[in-house]
Enzyme design. Structure first.
Site, PDB file in Angstrom:
ATOM      1  N   ASN A 121       0.839  -1.105  -0.169  1.00 34.02           N
ATOM      2  CA  ASN A 121      -0.123   0.098  -0.062  1.00 34.02           C
ATOM      3  C   ASN A 121       0.808   1.313   0.051  1.00 34.02           C
ATOM      4  O   ASN A 121       1.918   1.060   0.618  1.00 34.02           O
ATOM      5  CB  ASN A 121      -0.976  -0.053   1.230  1.00 34.02           C
ATOM      6  CG  ASN A 121      -1.769   1.098   1.270  1.00 34.02           C
ATOM      7  OD1 ASN A 121      -1.099   2.193   2.123  1.00 34.02           O
ATOM      8  ND2 ASN A 121      -3.030   1.208   0.829  1.00 34.02           N
ATOM      9  N   CYS A 155      -5.704  -2.831  -3.015  1.00 31.40           N
ATOM     10  CA  CYS A 155      -6.450  -2.291  -2.039  1.00 31.40           C
ATOM     11  C   CYS A 155      -7.476  -1.259  -2.206  1.00 31.40           C
ATOM     12  O   CYS A 155      -8.180  -0.799  -1.423  1.00 31.40           O
ATOM     13  CB  CYS A 155      -5.689  -1.739  -0.802  1.00 31.40           C
ATOM     14  SG  CYS A 155      -4.613  -0.311  -1.263  1.00 31.40           S
TER      15      CYS A 155
END
Length: 185
Positions: A121, A155
């Site tokens: 991320n 994500c």
């Protein structure tokens, strides 16, 4: 040809390692996969063993062949170690010399070129701790960090954190084998 260790860690991008392994084998290289336990949530040892044509090391319990542990034997024989993908956790372990699994133990025993291809991320990549670990690793002799790339992430976020493309990964590994070492990116 060359002997290559592909380290695979617990990121959704782990599935892309299978394509890298397949391409390297088709180029004639002897490829050995070493997975962290969390990598196995994303890719199976059977897939990697079939593509690499070699047993996959996933735990220290896998090290039953011969009296020299597999992580030592692989580290002594390999020409390059590439971690595809490199998670924040694995990079932190490597930066601090921690060896909680077969991959990080192999890394500590390995003396050749190390290529790290981060995937995580974007907030994790940008965190000061991850950035410091990346600086520590990039400053080590024969270490290179390639990526991460910017774009949409699994994500749902968009930013820097994507694994670079397979073509670039294979190109960088082959470059390290030939001694053609581009600067870290």
């Amino acid at each position: 040809m060359a002997s290559i260790i592909i380290g695979i860690t617990g990121s959704i991008a782990a599935f892309k390692a299978a394509g890298v392994v397949s391409r390297l084998v088709h180029l004639g290289h002897d490829v050995h996969c070493v997975c962290t336990p969390t990598a196995l949530q994303f890719v199976t040892p059977l897939t990697l063993a079939t593509l690499s044509r070699n047993p996959v090391t996933t735990t220290f319990e896998d090290e039953t062949e011969g009296w020299v542990p597999a992580h030592i034997r692989l580290a002594e024989k390999a020409d390059v170690l590439a971690v595809v993908p490199a998670t924040a956790n694995t990079m932190a372990c490597m930066a601090h010399g921690l060896a909680p699994n077969a991959l990080t133990s192999t890394y500590l025993a390995f003396r050749g070129p190390v290529l790290l291809f981060p995937a995580m991320n974007s907030a994790m990549w940008e965190h000061p701790a991850t950035q410091e670990n990346a600086r520590v690793l990039a400053a080590r002799p024969r270490h290179r960090i390639i990526g991460p790339a910017a774009g949409p992430l699994a994500c749902g976020a968009t930013g820097k954190g994507r694994l670079v493309e397979e073509d670039l990964i294979v190109q960088e590994i082959c470059g390290a084998l030939s001694g053609d070492a581009p600067q870290a990116r």
